[in-house]
Scaffold this motif. Sequence first.
Motif, PDB file in Angstrom:
ATOM      1  N   ASP A 234       0.835  -1.203   0.000  1.00  0.00           N
ATOM      2  CA  ASP A 234       0.000   0.000   0.000  1.00  0.00           C
ATOM      3  C   ASP A 234       0.870   1.253   0.000  1.00  0.00           C
ATOM      4  O   ASP A 234       0.568   2.226  -0.704  1.00  0.00           O
ATOM      5  CB  ASP A 234      -0.930   0.022   1.217  1.00  0.00           C
ATOM      6  N   GLN A 235       1.932   1.225   0.776  1.00  0.00           N
ATOM      7  CA  GLN A 235       2.833   2.373   0.818  1.00  0.00           C
ATOM      8  C   GLN A 235       3.544   2.560  -0.526  1.00  0.00           C
ATOM      9  O   GLN A 235       3.701   3.682  -1.009  1.00  0.00           O
ATOM     10  CB  GLN A 235       3.877   2.201   1.928  1.00  0.00           C
ATOM     11  N   CYS A 236       3.960   1.457  -1.128  1.00  0.00           N
ATOM     12  CA  CYS A 236       4.633   1.524  -2.434  1.00  0.00           C
ATOM     13  C   CYS A 236       3.693   2.073  -3.502  1.00  0.00           C
ATOM     14  O   CYS A 236       4.114   2.863  -4.356  1.00  0.00           O
ATOM     15  CB  CYS A 236       5.141   0.139  -2.847  1.00  0.00           C
ATOM     16  N   ILE A 237       2.430   1.654  -3.465  1.00  0.00           N
ATOM     17  CA  ILE A 237       1.442   2.152  -4.426  1.00  0.00           C
ATOM     18  C   ILE A 237       1.241   3.644  -4.237  1.00  0.00           C
ATOM     19  O   ILE A 237       1.228   4.416  -5.206  1.00  0.00           O
ATOM     20  CB  ILE A 237       0.115   1.374  -4.294  1.00  0.00           C
ATOM     21  N   ALA A 238       1.114   4.072  -2.989  1.00  0.00           N
ATOM     22  CA  ALA A 238       0.940   5.505  -2.705  1.00  0.00           C
ATOM     23  C   ALA A 238       2.160   6.294  -3.164  1.00  0.00           C
ATOM     24  O   ALA A 238       2.029   7.378  -3.747  1.00  0.00           O
ATOM     25  CB  ALA A 238       0.698   5.719  -1.221  1.00  0.00           C
ATOM     26  N   ASN A 239       3.347   5.755  -2.932  1.00  0.00           N
ATOM     27  CA  ASN A 239       4.564   6.434  -3.366  1.00  0.00           C
ATOM     28  C   ASN A 239       4.645   6.508  -4.889  1.00  0.00           C
ATOM     29  O   ASN A 239       5.085   7.518  -5.444  1.00  0.00           O
ATOM     30  CB  ASN A 239       5.802   5.721  -2.819  1.00  0.00           C
ATOM     31  N   ALA A 240       4.216   5.444  -5.568  1.00  0.00           N
ATOM     32  CA  ALA A 240       4.255   5.434  -7.032  1.00  0.00           C
ATOM     33  C   ALA A 240       3.290   6.460  -7.606  1.00  0.00           C
ATOM     34  O   ALA A 240       3.554   7.047  -8.657  1.00  0.00           O
ATOM     35  CB  ALA A 240       3.927   4.037  -7.556  1.00  0.00           C
ATOM     36  N   GLU A 241       2.167   6.673  -6.917  1.00  0.00           N
ATOM     37  CA  GLU A 241       1.203   7.681  -7.379  1.00  0.00           C
ATOM     38  C   GLU A 241       1.810   9.076  -7.342  1.00  0.00           C
ATOM     39  O   GLU A 241       1.467   9.924  -8.154  1.00  0.00           O
ATOM     40  CB  GLU A 241      -0.065   7.633  -6.516  1.00  0.00           C
ATOM     41  N   LYS A 242       2.708   9.295  -6.413  1.00  0.00           N
ATOM     42  CA  LYS A 242       3.358  10.599  -6.282  1.00  0.00           C
ATOM     43  C   LYS A 242       4.569  10.724  -7.197  1.00  0.00           C
ATOM     44  O   LYS A 242       5.058  11.823  -7.437  1.00  0.00           O
ATOM     45  CB  LYS A 242       3.817  10.811  -4.832  1.00  0.00           C
ATOM     46  N   GLY A 243       5.054   9.599  -7.698  1.00  0.00           N
ATOM     47  CA  GLY A 243       6.259   9.598  -8.522  1.00  0.00           C
ATOM     48  C   GLY A 243       5.955   9.831  -9.982  1.00  0.00           C
ATOM     49  O   GLY A 243       4.884  10.295 -10.369  1.00  0.00           O
ATOM     50  N   GLU A 244       6.928   9.486 -10.792  1.00  0.00           N
ATOM     51  CA  GLU A 244       6.789   9.681 -12.235  1.00  0.00           C
ATOM     52  C   GLU A 244       5.797   8.683 -12.819  1.00  0.00           C
ATOM     53  O   GLU A 244       5.531   7.644 -12.246  1.00  0.00           O
ATOM     54  CB  GLU A 244       8.157   9.516 -12.896  1.00  0.00           C
ATOM     55  N   ALA A 245       5.275   9.015 -13.971  1.00  0.00           N
ATOM     56  CA  ALA A 245       4.249   8.185 -14.624  1.00  0.00           C
ATOM     57  C   ALA A 245       4.913   7.014 -15.342  1.00  0.00           C
ATOM     58  O   ALA A 245       5.085   7.028 -16.545  1.00  0.00           O
ATOM     59  CB  ALA A 245       3.429   9.031 -15.588  1.00  0.00           C
ATOM     60  N   ASP A 246       5.282   6.010 -14.584  1.00  0.00           N
ATOM     61  CA  ASP A 246       5.784   4.785 -15.194  1.00  0.00           C
ATOM     62  C   ASP A 246       4.855   3.645 -14.783  1.00  0.00           C
ATOM     63  O   ASP A 246       3.762   3.880 -14.297  1.00  0.00           O
ATOM     64  CB  ASP A 246       7.241   4.520 -14.796  1.00  0.00           C
ATOM     65  N   ASN A 247       5.299   2.441 -14.938  1.00  0.00           N
ATOM     66  CA  ASN A 247       4.433   1.303 -14.617  1.00  0.00           C
ATOM     67  C   ASN A 247       4.619   0.796 -13.197  1.00  0.00           C
ATOM     68  O   ASN A 247       4.136  -0.283 -12.867  1.00  0.00           O
ATOM     69  CB  ASN A 247       4.701   0.157 -15.602  1.00  0.00           C
ATOM     70  N   SER A 248       5.285   1.556 -12.349  1.00  0.00           N
ATOM     71  CA  SER A 248       5.566   1.035 -11.014  1.00  0.00           C
ATOM     72  C   SER A 248       4.295   0.853 -10.183  1.00  0.00           C
ATOM     73  O   SER A 248       4.188  -0.111  -9.422  1.00  0.00           O
ATOM     74  CB  SER A 248       6.576   1.914 -10.281  1.00  0.00           C
ATOM     75  N   LYS A 249       3.327   1.739 -10.305  1.00  0.00           N
ATOM     76  CA  LYS A 249       2.087   1.581  -9.540  1.00  0.00           C
ATOM     77  C   LYS A 249       1.407   0.271  -9.916  1.00  0.00           C
ATOM     78  O   LYS A 249       0.988  -0.493  -9.044  1.00  0.00           O
ATOM     79  CB  LYS A 249       1.145   2.755  -9.783  1.00  0.00           C
ATOM     80  N   GLN A 250       1.319  -0.005 -11.195  1.00  0.00           N
ATOM     81  CA  GLN A 250       0.694  -1.248 -11.656  1.00  0.00           C
ATOM     82  C   GLN A 250       1.479  -2.463 -11.149  1.00  0.00           C
ATOM     83  O   GLN A 250       0.889  -3.459 -10.741  1.00  0.00           O
ATOM     84  CB  GLN A 250       0.608  -1.273 -13.180  1.00  0.00           C
ATOM     85  N   PHE A 251       2.795  -2.365 -11.158  1.00  0.00           N
ATOM     86  CA  PHE A 251       3.637  -3.451 -10.674  1.00  0.00           C
ATOM     87  C   PHE A 251       3.323  -3.770  -9.210  1.00  0.00           C
ATOM     88  O   PHE A 251       3.105  -4.920  -8.847  1.00  0.00           O
ATOM     89  CB  PHE A 251       5.112  -3.075 -10.832  1.00  0.00           C
TER      90      PHE A 251
END
Length: 85
Positions: free
Chosen positions: A40-57
């Motif tokens: 959950d924390q990683c997903i939230a951090n990915a939302e704040k980061g650059e638009a790559d595929n990390s949130k989906q990962f």
Amino acid sequence: MPTLNDQAEQHIGGTKGLHNHVHDLIHDPSTRLDALWRYDQCIANAEKGEADNSKQFWQILKAQEIKNVDGLKELIRKRVQNKSL
């Protein structure tokens, strides 16, 4: 000749309250539930980061871990019902 440290450590692990496989069934869900929180924390951090595929990962990993936790819960449930835990 054994050292004092060797003597102090000779009984480590000698006492087991449960069989190893039962301990695994009890301990592993805790580790996996902690991982879900971290995802959950990683997903939230990915939302704040650059638009790559990390949130989906991270979402994929979280979904897999939910299945793992559900599988462990079912296994524990069956073991408790059969009084084999």
